[in-house]
Scaffold this motif. Structure first.
Motif, PDB file in Angstrom:
ATOM      1  N   LEU A 168       0.828  -1.214   0.000  1.00 27.59           N
ATOM      2  CA  LEU A 168       0.000   0.000   0.000  1.00 27.59           C
ATOM      3  C   LEU A 168       0.858   1.259   0.000  1.00 27.59           C
ATOM      4  O   LEU A 168       2.037   1.232   0.368  1.00 27.59           O
ATOM      5  N   ARG A 169       0.249   2.374  -0.393  1.00 22.84           N
ATOM      6  CA  ARG A 169       0.883   3.689  -0.305  1.00 22.84           C
ATOM      7  C   ARG A 169       0.403   4.381   0.971  1.00 22.84           C
ATOM      8  O   ARG A 169      -0.699   4.087   1.467  1.00 22.84           O
ATOM      9  N   PRO A 170       1.186   5.330   1.498  1.00 23.83           N
ATOM     10  CA  PRO A 170       0.765   6.028   2.717  1.00 23.83           C
ATOM     11  C   PRO A 170      -0.625   6.634   2.639  1.00 23.83           C
ATOM     12  O   PRO A 170      -1.350   6.664   3.637  1.00 23.83           O
ATOM     13  N   GLY A 171      -1.029   7.106   1.461  1.00 30.88           N
ATOM     14  CA  GLY A 171      -2.348   7.699   1.317  1.00 30.88           C
ATOM     15  C   GLY A 171      -3.485   6.708   1.500  1.00 30.88           C
ATOM     16  O   GLY A 171      -4.635   7.118   1.676  1.00 30.88           O
ATOM     17  N   GLU A 172      -3.178   5.421   1.463  1.00 24.96           N
ATOM     18  CA  GLU A 172      -4.194   4.385   1.643  1.00 24.96           C
ATOM     19  C   GLU A 172      -4.270   3.904   3.095  1.00 24.96           C
ATOM     20  O   GLU A 172      -5.057   3.002   3.397  1.00 24.96           O
ATOM     21  N   LEU A 173      -3.477   4.497   3.974  1.00 23.39           N
ATOM     22  CA  LEU A 173      -3.413   4.066   5.367  1.00 23.39           C
ATOM     23  C   LEU A 173      -4.199   5.002   6.272  1.00 23.39           C
ATOM     24  O   LEU A 173      -4.319   6.198   5.999  1.00 23.39           O
ATOM     25  N   SER A 174      -4.709   4.463   7.374  1.00 21.03           N
ATOM     26  CA  SER A 174      -5.269   5.308   8.425  1.00 21.03           C
ATOM     27  C   SER A 174      -4.118   5.979   9.182  1.00 21.03           C
ATOM     28  O   SER A 174      -2.948   5.607   9.031  1.00 21.03           O
ATOM     29  N   GLY A 175      -4.461   6.957  10.012  1.00 17.25           N
ATOM     30  CA  GLY A 175      -3.419   7.641  10.788  1.00 17.25           C
ATOM     31  C   GLY A 175      -2.657   6.692  11.694  1.00 17.25           C
ATOM     32  O   GLY A 175      -1.423   6.763  11.805  1.00 17.25           O
ATOM     33  N   GLY A 176      -3.380   5.773  12.335  1.00 21.03           N
ATOM     34  CA  GLY A 176      -2.727   4.826  13.219  1.00 21.03           C
ATOM     35  C   GLY A 176      -1.827   3.860  12.474  1.00 21.03           C
ATOM     36  O   GLY A 176      -0.728   3.525  12.924  1.00 21.03           O
ATOM     37  N   MET A 177      -2.284   3.406  11.304  1.00 24.36           N
ATOM     38  CA  MET A 177      -1.462   2.508  10.490  1.00 24.36           C
ATOM     39  C   MET A 177      -0.195   3.210  10.012  1.00 24.36           C
ATOM     40  O   MET A 177       0.901   2.637  10.033  1.00 24.36           O
ATOM     41  N   ALA A 178      -0.330   4.466   9.575  1.00 25.43           N
ATOM     42  CA  ALA A 178       0.835   5.220   9.113  1.00 25.43           C
ATOM     43  C   ALA A 178       1.862   5.379  10.225  1.00 25.43           C
ATOM     44  O   ALA A 178       3.080   5.279   9.990  1.00 25.43           O
ATOM     45  N   ARG A 179       1.386   5.614  11.442  1.00 28.87           N
ATOM     46  CA  ARG A 179       2.318   5.766  12.562  1.00 28.87           C
ATOM     47  C   ARG A 179       3.041   4.448  12.853  1.00 28.87           C
ATOM     48  O   ARG A 179       4.218   4.438  13.205  1.00 28.87           O
ATOM     49  N   ARG A 180       2.346   3.319  12.676  1.00 29.54           N
ATOM     50  CA  ARG A 180       2.978   2.021  12.897  1.00 29.54           C
ATOM     51  C   ARG A 180       4.020   1.722  11.815  1.00 29.54           C
ATOM     52  O   ARG A 180       5.079   1.147  12.092  1.00 29.54           O
ATOM     53  N   VAL A 181       3.743   2.134  10.571  1.00 30.84           N
ATOM     54  CA  VAL A 181       4.749   1.984   9.513  1.00 30.84           C
ATOM     55  C   VAL A 181       5.970   2.841   9.836  1.00 30.84           C
ATOM     56  O   VAL A 181       7.117   2.397   9.683  1.00 30.84           O
ATOM     57  N   ALA A 182       5.735   4.068  10.296  1.00 22.86           N
ATOM     58  CA  ALA A 182       6.845   4.941  10.664  1.00 22.86           C
ATOM     59  C   ALA A 182       7.660   4.341  11.807  1.00 22.86           C
ATOM     60  O   ALA A 182       8.890   4.480  11.844  1.00 22.86           O
ATOM     61  N   LEU A 183       6.987   3.657  12.711  1.00 22.46           N
ATOM     62  CA  LEU A 183       7.695   2.985  13.809  1.00 22.46           C
ATOM     63  C   LEU A 183       8.550   1.841  13.272  1.00 22.46           C
ATOM     64  O   LEU A 183       9.707   1.670  13.688  1.00 22.46           O
ATOM     65  N   ALA A 184       8.004   1.070  12.329  1.00 20.25           N
ATOM     66  CA  ALA A 184       8.791  -0.008  11.717  1.00 20.25           C
ATOM     67  C   ALA A 184      10.023   0.558  11.022  1.00 20.25           C
ATOM     68  O   ALA A 184      11.122  -0.022  11.097  1.00 20.25           O
ATOM     69  N   ASP A 212      -6.527   8.153  17.447  1.00 22.35           N
ATOM     70  CA  ASP A 212      -7.701   7.798  18.229  1.00 22.35           C
ATOM     71  C   ASP A 212      -7.267   6.929  19.404  1.00 22.35           C
ATOM     72  O   ASP A 212      -6.137   6.410  19.423  1.00 22.35           O
ATOM     73  N   PRO A 213      -8.110   6.760  20.421  1.00 24.65           N
ATOM     74  CA  PRO A 213      -7.689   6.039  21.629  1.00 24.65           C
ATOM     75  C   PRO A 213      -7.175   4.627  21.377  1.00 24.65           C
ATOM     76  O   PRO A 213      -6.208   4.191  22.025  1.00 24.65           O
ATOM     77  N   ILE A 214      -7.779   3.894  20.427  1.00 23.37           N
ATOM     78  CA  ILE A 214      -7.321   2.529  20.154  1.00 23.37           C
ATOM     79  C   ILE A 214      -5.942   2.546  19.505  1.00 23.37           C
ATOM     80  O   ILE A 214      -5.021   1.832  19.937  1.00 23.37           O
ATOM     81  N   SER A 215      -5.759   3.379  18.482  1.00 20.98           N
ATOM     82  CA  SER A 215      -4.457   3.474  17.812  1.00 20.98           C
ATOM     83  C   SER A 215      -3.392   3.960  18.775  1.00 20.98           C
ATOM     84  O   SER A 215      -2.246   3.496  18.749  1.00 20.98           O
ATOM     85  N   LEU A 216      -3.765   4.912  19.641  1.00 21.99           N
ATOM     86  CA  LEU A 216      -2.816   5.437  20.618  1.00 21.99           C
ATOM     87  C   LEU A 216      -2.312   4.334  21.531  1.00 21.99           C
ATOM     88  O   LEU A 216      -1.109   4.199  21.772  1.00 21.99           O
ATOM     89  N   ALA A 217      -3.221   3.517  22.033  1.00 26.85           N
ATOM     90  CA  ALA A 217      -2.829   2.427  22.928  1.00 26.85           C
ATOM     91  C   ALA A 217      -1.960   1.408  22.206  1.00 26.85           C
ATOM     92  O   ALA A 217      -0.977   0.902  22.758  1.00 26.85           O
ATOM     93  N   ILE A 218      -2.300   1.102  20.937  1.00 27.92           N
ATOM     94  CA  ILE A 218      -1.517   0.137  20.164  1.00 27.92           C
ATOM     95  C   ILE A 218      -0.098   0.648  19.943  1.00 27.92           C
ATOM     96  O   ILE A 218       0.886  -0.080  20.135  1.00 27.92           O
ATOM     97  N   VAL A 219       0.036   1.917  19.531  1.00 24.24           N
ATOM     98  CA  VAL A 219       1.366   2.485  19.298  1.00 24.24           C
ATOM     99  C   VAL A 219       2.170   2.517  20.586  1.00 24.24           C
ATOM    100  O   VAL A 219       3.363   2.198  20.603  1.00 24.24           O
ATOM    101  N   GLY A 220       1.528   2.877  21.695  1.00 25.71           N
ATOM    102  CA  GLY A 220       2.219   2.889  22.982  1.00 25.71           C
ATOM    103  C   GLY A 220       2.753   1.516  23.357  1.00 25.71           C
ATOM    104  O   GLY A 220       3.910   1.371  23.788  1.00 25.71           O
ATOM    105  N   GLN A 221       1.931   0.492  23.185  1.00 28.30           N
ATOM    106  CA  GLN A 221       2.375  -0.868  23.497  1.00 28.30           C
ATOM    107  C   GLN A 221       3.506  -1.313  22.577  1.00 28.30           C
ATOM    108  O   GLN A 221       4.450  -1.990  23.018  1.00 28.30           O
ATOM    109  N   LEU A 222       3.437  -0.920  21.294  1.00 33.09           N
ATOM    110  CA  LEU A 222       4.498  -1.284  20.359  1.00 33.09           C
ATOM    111  C   LEU A 222       5.813  -0.620  20.726  1.00 33.09           C
ATOM    112  O   LEU A 222       6.884  -1.238  20.628  1.00 33.09           O
ATOM    113  N   ILE A 223       5.768   0.644  21.133  1.00 32.77           N
ATOM    114  CA  ILE A 223       6.991   1.336  21.548  1.00 32.77           C
ATOM    115  C   ILE A 223       7.669   0.591  22.684  1.00 32.77           C
ATOM    116  O   ILE A 223       8.885   0.347  22.669  1.00 32.77           O
TER     117      ILE A 223
END
Length: 273
Positions: A143-159, A179-190
């Motif tokens: 996928l391209r970044p434009g096809e991602l949600s904000g939370g997904m894009a942040r997870r790609v940036a983390l990778a 959003d709260p769900i994406s925030l919690a997921i990114v926090g746990q991944l960090i």
């Protein structure tokens, strides 16, 4: 949480660090340590110098006075090649991700591996897919970044930030706009990726409650100084007025709502009858 040996030299050490943009002082005598394996949060109001601290650690800026050390090296004294070599051992997650919009998810994560290593395409492909698997997005590789949600894009940036297995990862507002769900997921991944890599992480963030769940230590910055510090338990139990105001998002406290200005009455030449 990390089990650190406080007797060991810190991976990152700032000692009496000062910095100014021209005549405007931003940092005034910052002392800060990050030990190996720790996740550390730096908090404070907007414009207090948090992102400047990240830039000093990464060598984009040089301190006006004081010492910034990373892995025993004085960052401010490093020449171009030595600073470049040190930065290769760091990862950076920029605010809002900063993905390359004309590249696929796969190519975004592969970019640092292609730029900084001589690995074969096959090995790079395996490493990229492993990093995407770690953030739950192996299926989004094409996928391209434009096809991602904000939370997904942040997870790609983390990778991408951990693609080179860095010793230190710097995060500039990793939770902004999520959003709260994406925030919690990114926090746990960090937290999980930091521990899996045996790395250290420094987060600049405003999200107090998520940070208290994942970090080992917190620093609060105001007026260019460290005004409070402690473990999550110490911060929760703190009676410090600044910490209490910040944690509880109160308008009244040591951090004023109004920027300094003359009394408004002195500016009003016309009064209503």
């Amino acid at each position: 949480m990390a089990n650190t040996d406080d007797r060991a030299p810190p991976l990152v050490s700032l000692r009496d660090v000062h910095f100014a943009y021209g005549e405007r002082s931003v940092l005034s005598g910052i002392d800060l340590n990050v030990h190996r394996g720790q996740v550390v949060a730096i908090m404070g109001g907007s414009g207090c110098g948090k992102t400047t601290l990240l830039r000093l650690i990464g060598g984009q800026l040089k301190a006006s006075a004081g010492v910034v050390e990373v892995d025993g090296q004085d960052v401010g004294k490093l020449g171009g090649s030595a600073l470049y070599a040190l930065r290769r051992r760091m990862g950076m997650l920029f605010q809002f991700g900063a993905l390359f919009t004309d590249m696929s998810v796969f190519d975004n994560v592969a970019f640092p591996l292609r730029e900084h290593t001589d690995l074969s395409p096959a090995v790079i492909s395996d490493l990229v897919l492993m990093k995407l698997q770690a953030v739950g997005l192996r299926g989004a590789a094409g996928l391209r970044p434009g096809e991602l949600s904000g939370g997904m894009a942040r997870r790609v940036a983390l990778a991408r930030a951990v693609a080179l297995d860095p010793m230190l990862v710097l995060y500039d507002e990793p939770f902004a706009g999520l959003d709260p769900i994406s925030l919690a997921i990114v926090g746990q991944l960090i937290r999980r990726l930091n521990d899996a890599l045996g790395a250290s992480s420094i987060m600049v963030t405003h999200d107090v409650h998520e940070s208290l769940e994942i970090v080992d230590y917190l620093y609060f910055v105001a007026d260019g100084r460290i005004v409070a510090r402690g473990t999550p338990d110490e911060i929760r139990a703190s009676s410090d007025p600044f910490v209490h105001q910040f944690v509880n998002a109160e308008a009244d406290g040591p951090v004023p709502f109004h920027y300094p200005a003359p009394p408004i009455d002195s500016l009003l030449d016309v009064r209503l009858p």
